[in-house]
Design a protein around this motif. Structure first.
Motif, mmCIF file in Angstrom:
data_model
loop_
_atom_site.group_PDB
_atom_site.id
_atom_site.type_symbol
_atom_site.label_atom_id
_atom_site.label_comp_id
_atom_site.label_asym_id
_atom_site.label_seq_id
_atom_site.Cartn_x
_atom_site.Cartn_y
_atom_site.Cartn_z
ATOM 1 N N GLY A 1 -1.667 28.085 89.131
ATOM 2 C CA GLY A 1 -3.197 28.100 88.753
ATOM 3 C C GLY A 1 -3.467 27.415 87.454
ATOM 4 N N LEU A 2 -2.524 27.481 86.725
ATOM 5 C CA LEU A 2 -2.401 26.582 85.246
ATOM 6 C C LEU A 2 -2.566 25.251 85.322
ATOM 7 C CD1 LEU A 2 -0.549 28.834 82.835
ATOM 8 C CD2 LEU A 2 -2.967 29.262 83.266
ATOM 9 N N TRP A 3 -2.145 24.700 86.743
ATOM 10 C CA TRP A 3 -2.425 23.276 86.858
ATOM 11 C C TRP A 3 -3.959 22.729 86.675
ATOM 12 C CZ3 TRP A 3 1.352 20.246 85.433
ATOM 13 C CH2 TRP A 3 2.682 20.498 85.731
ATOM 14 N N LEU A 4 -4.929 23.766 86.881
ATOM 15 C CA LEU A 4 -6.341 23.416 86.878
ATOM 16 C C LEU A 4 -6.755 22.936 85.037
ATOM 17 C CD1 LEU A 4 -7.939 26.011 89.114
ATOM 18 C CD2 LEU A 4 -7.803 23.627 89.337
ATOM 19 N N PRO A 5 -6.335 23.924 84.570
ATOM 20 C CA PRO A 5 -6.767 23.456 83.017
ATOM 21 C C PRO A 5 -6.140 22.121 82.587
ATOM 22 C CG PRO A 5 -5.563 25.600 82.961
ATOM 23 C CD PRO A 5 -5.702 25.390 84.119
ATOM 24 N N ALA A 6 -4.725 21.993 83.147
ATOM 25 C CA ALA A 6 -3.947 20.556 82.917
ATOM 26 C C ALA A 6 -4.759 19.505 83.506
ATOM 27 C CB ALA A 6 -2.719 20.677 83.259
ATOM 28 N N LEU A 7 -5.184 19.633 84.561
ATOM 29 C CA LEU A 7 -6.028 18.541 85.222
ATOM 30 C C LEU A 7 -7.384 18.439 84.558
ATOM 31 C CD1 LEU A 7 -6.613 16.683 87.718
ATOM 32 C CD2 LEU A 7 -7.674 18.784 89.062
ATOM 33 N N SER A 8 -8.001 19.711 84.141
ATOM 34 C CA SER A 8 -9.322 19.340 83.281
ATOM 35 C C SER A 8 -8.902 18.305 81.989
ATOM 36 C CB SER A 8 -9.611 20.802 83.012
ATOM 37 O OG SER A 8 -10.967 20.898 82.247
ATOM 38 N N LEU A 9 -8.160 18.796 81.429
ATOM 39 C CA LEU A 9 -7.731 17.931 80.098
ATOM 40 C C LEU A 9 -7.526 16.450 80.587
ATOM 41 C CD1 LEU A 9 -5.553 20.190 77.893
ATOM 42 C CD2 LEU A 9 -8.056 19.554 77.445
ATOM 43 N N LEU A 10 -6.897 16.333 81.796
ATOM 44 C CA LEU A 10 -6.324 14.964 82.119
ATOM 45 C C LEU A 10 -7.692 14.267 82.600
ATOM 46 C CD1 LEU A 10 -4.048 12.921 82.849
ATOM 47 C CD2 LEU A 10 -4.248 13.986 85.311
ATOM 48 N N LEU A 11 -8.556 14.855 83.086
ATOM 49 C CA LEU A 11 -9.877 14.379 83.473
ATOM 50 C C LEU A 11 -10.899 13.822 82.154
ATOM 51 C CD1 LEU A 11 -11.034 16.364 86.579
ATOM 52 C CD2 LEU A 11 -10.209 14.068 86.633
ATOM 53 N N SER A 12 -10.616 14.845 81.213
ATOM 54 C CA SER A 12 -11.361 14.556 79.965
ATOM 55 C C SER A 12 -10.911 13.266 79.250
ATOM 56 C CB SER A 12 -11.113 15.625 78.872
ATOM 57 O OG SER A 12 -9.783 15.727 78.555
ATOM 58 N N ILE B 1 -10.815 10.427 80.462
ATOM 59 C CA ILE B 1 -11.800 9.491 81.021
ATOM 60 C C ILE B 1 -12.908 9.290 80.027
ATOM 61 C CG2 ILE B 1 -13.194 8.619 82.682
ATOM 62 C CD1 ILE B 1 -11.293 10.212 84.671
ATOM 63 N N PHE B 2 -13.545 10.439 79.390
ATOM 64 C CA PHE B 2 -14.820 10.501 78.652
ATOM 65 C C PHE B 2 -14.543 10.434 77.223
ATOM 66 C CE2 PHE B 2 -15.038 12.832 82.742
ATOM 67 C CZ PHE B 2 -15.949 12.012 83.168
ATOM 68 N N ILE B 3 -13.126 10.307 76.772
ATOM 69 C CA ILE B 3 -12.976 10.438 75.353
ATOM 70 C C ILE B 3 -13.768 9.181 74.370
ATOM 71 C CG2 ILE B 3 -11.244 10.126 73.554
ATOM 72 C CD1 ILE B 3 -9.460 12.383 74.897
ATOM 73 N N PRO B 4 -13.576 8.002 75.281
ATOM 74 C CA PRO B 4 -14.167 6.645 74.631
ATOM 75 C C PRO B 4 -15.623 7.082 74.085
ATOM 76 C CG PRO B 4 -12.843 6.209 76.423
ATOM 77 C CD PRO B 4 -12.888 7.832 76.412
ATOM 78 N N ALA B 5 -16.171 7.997 74.501
ATOM 79 C CA ALA B 5 -17.830 8.310 74.414
ATOM 80 C C ALA B 5 -17.839 8.709 73.071
ATOM 81 C CB ALA B 5 -18.465 9.192 75.333
ATOM 82 N N VAL B 6 -17.073 9.514 72.484
ATOM 83 C CA VAL B 6 -17.118 9.921 71.019
ATOM 84 C C VAL B 6 -16.892 8.890 70.062
ATOM 85 C CG1 VAL B 6 -16.595 12.442 71.823
ATOM 86 C CG2 VAL B 6 -14.695 10.766 70.835
ATOM 87 N N GLY B 7 -16.162 7.929 70.440
ATOM 88 C CA GLY B 7 -15.896 6.801 69.450
ATOM 89 C C GLY B 7 -16.762 5.924 69.282
ATOM 90 N N ILE C 1 -16.942 17.520 77.325
ATOM 91 C CA ILE C 1 -17.099 19.210 76.656
ATOM 92 C C ILE C 1 -16.946 19.982 77.687
ATOM 93 C CG2 ILE C 1 -18.789 20.741 75.921
ATOM 94 C CD1 ILE C 1 -19.615 19.091 73.786
ATOM 95 N N LEU C 2 -17.325 19.596 78.883
ATOM 96 C CA LEU C 2 -17.115 20.393 79.956
ATOM 97 C C LEU C 2 -15.681 20.790 80.307
ATOM 98 C CD1 LEU C 2 -18.627 21.818 82.751
ATOM 99 C CD2 LEU C 2 -17.861 19.594 83.859
ATOM 100 N N PHE C 3 -14.812 19.544 80.575
ATOM 101 C CA PHE C 3 -13.567 19.673 80.677
ATOM 102 C C PHE C 3 -12.652 20.316 79.629
ATOM 103 C CE2 PHE C 3 -14.692 16.166 83.970
ATOM 104 C CZ PHE C 3 -14.432 16.697 84.886
ATOM 105 N N MET C 4 -12.994 19.911 78.501
ATOM 106 C CA MET C 4 -12.309 20.583 77.301
ATOM 107 C C MET C 4 -12.472 22.140 76.980
ATOM 108 S SD MET C 4 -10.584 18.612 75.284
ATOM 109 C CE MET C 4 -10.097 16.838 74.955
ATOM 110 N N ALA C 5 -13.740 22.427 77.400
ATOM 111 C CA ALA C 5 -14.061 24.154 77.115
ATOM 112 C C ALA C 5 -13.253 24.933 78.448
ATOM 113 C CB ALA C 5 -15.695 24.090 77.249
ATOM 114 N N PHE C 6 -13.264 24.029 79.569
ATOM 115 C CA PHE C 6 -12.427 24.902 80.548
ATOM 116 C C PHE C 6 -11.200 25.141 80.379
ATOM 117 C CE2 PHE C 6 -9.746 25.079 84.377
ATOM 118 C CZ PHE C 6 -10.578 25.820 85.273
#
Length: 418
Positions: A382-393, A395-401, A236-241
């Motif tokens: 600067g928009l590469w930051l939200p792209a990186l944020s989604l990329l890092l997210s 890693i954590f997507i399996p948790a919701v499944g 949620i942290l990375f997605m919300a960013f």
């Protein structure tokens, strides 16, 4: 901002004299209005930047003032609701929001940066307080309807974003000033406060009790050791960013980075929030079909591609398509993360409260941080930051499944054999 970590308890019964259909229309109007309030400010950011003669980092400061006010509004919402009730509280917060958007237009007209910062703080506070109260009323109406209703209301919030962006495009095309534009929006807010809020028939029917930060982080040991829950929080942290960055910066990036006219920049923002609205309207059936993790994985990849395409766009069509992809990519991250955290038979409230802290903190503080980087690197870089944020997210997507699979297995185990 969709505030979902409250507990509700019944008090006095609602007045049965007002038909439920009138309440439904009223709460839809309020959700839509809040979307218009927020998007009206964002859609005119390029003009505000020009009128105030400020740079990108100073725009980041303005966004931070509004974010700080938003946090303040969340802190006082409980007191407003307990003292006035949701109905009267909504009447006051909508009227106050209307007053402050009028003041924001006046401060912009006078080109007074300090005054704009002060007004934005209180404007953000009034909007977030309205957000909490309208969700309280939405939850009450949902219980009266005895069916799922809140997701549809959040889609109407996104619809309000689209309407606000459309108004921003129109006034930009007509070269109408920010002050005159915001006077129109203030008048609309006063009209909703007069006509819609009285149709909500319970001034004290529910009491909201938001979880405090102390309760979030003084949780029992099993909650602290639930690593799957912490993975959901990071997701949620990375997605919300990425969602907050799109909401606050995409119009300005279209104007400053791609040299599009003010009206086109408002339309690009409209494409972004419109895609989010569509994603939320159709997300339920899509998730039911493929599962939470698979749906989120697919949309996240679309979002990453959309941000990259936005950065490298060379024509108007590609710019709009990339905004749509970005909006779709972040449309379900926050709600699906909340849903995954809530998938617990006895402790869902504290779990939702914990992950919501991460989501709101990221959504509110991320855009100002992006402004600091954009000042040094350029707004498109600067928009590469939200792209990186989604990329890092990713890693954590399996948790919701995984959470969903465990819940289904537990329910199967508890089902008695025939």
């Amino acid at each position: 901002m969709r505030f979902q970590n409250e507990k509700y308890r019944s008090a006095t019964p609602a007045d049965p004299t007002i038909p439920i259909r009138f309440e439904v229309r009223a709460i839809i109007a309020i959700f839509t209005l809040l979307g218009i309030f927020f998007s009206s400010w964002v859609a005119r950011l390029p003009v505000v930047k020009s009128d105030l003669s400020v740079n990108i980092s100073q725009i980041g400061l303005l966004l931070f003032c509004m974010a700080a006010g938003t946090v303040g509004g969340l802190l006082v919402a409980r007191k407003v609701q307990s003292s006035l009730g949701a109905q009267r509280g909504l009447a006051w917060t909508v009227l106050i929001s209307s007053l402050f958007i009028f003041a924001l237009g006046a401060a912009t007209l006078w080109a007074n940066v300090i005054l704009v910062c002060i007004v934005l703080f209180f404007y953000g506070a009034s909007l977030s307080c309205t957000d909490v109260l309208m969700n309280v009323e939405g939850a009450r109406i949902e219980r009266s309807l005895k069916r799922t209703f809140l997701p549809l209301l959040h889609a109407f919030y996104s619809f309000g974003n689209v309407v606000g962006a459309g108004i921003g495009w129109f006034v930009g095309m007509q070269h109408i000033s920010v002050f005159a534009h915001f006077v129109i929006i203030a008048a609309l807010g006063i009209l909703i406060a007069i006509l819609a809020v009285p149709a909500l028939n319970s001034s004290h029917s529910f009491t909201v009790t938001p979880l405090t930060l102390d309760e979030h982080f003084s949780a029992p040991t099993p909650l602290k050791r639930d690593y799957s829950l912490w993975m959901i929080a990071m997701l949620i942290l990375f997605m919300a960013f990425a969602e907050g960055a799109g909401n606050d910066w995409i119009a300005l990036a279209a104007h400053e980075g791609h040299q599009r006219p003010d009206a086109d920049a408002a339309l690009v923002y409209g494409a972004f929030v419109g895609a989010m609205m569509v994603g939320r309207l159709l997300g339920g059936p899509f998730v039911d079909l493929v599962g939470r993790a698979a749906a989120l994985l697919a949309l996240t990849i679309v979002g990453i591609a959309g941000i990259a395409l936005f950065i490298f766009s060379s024509d108007v069509f590609t710019l709009f398509m990339s905004a749509v992809m970005w909006g779709l990519g972040v449309s379900l991250g926050f709600p699906l993360g909340i849903s995954a955290a809530a998938s617990h038979p006895t402790d869902s409230a504290r779990r939702v409260g914990l992950v919501s802290v991460f989501g709101y903190a990221s959504m509110l503080t991320g855009p100002p941080i992006l402004g600091l980087f954009a000042h040094s690197w350029g707004i498109l870089a600067g928009l590469w930051l939200p792209a990186l944020s989604l990329l890092l997210s990713l890693i954590f997507i399996p948790a919701v499944g995984n959470r969903r699979k465990r819940q289904v297995a537990a329910e199967a185990d508890e089902t008695p054999a025939p």
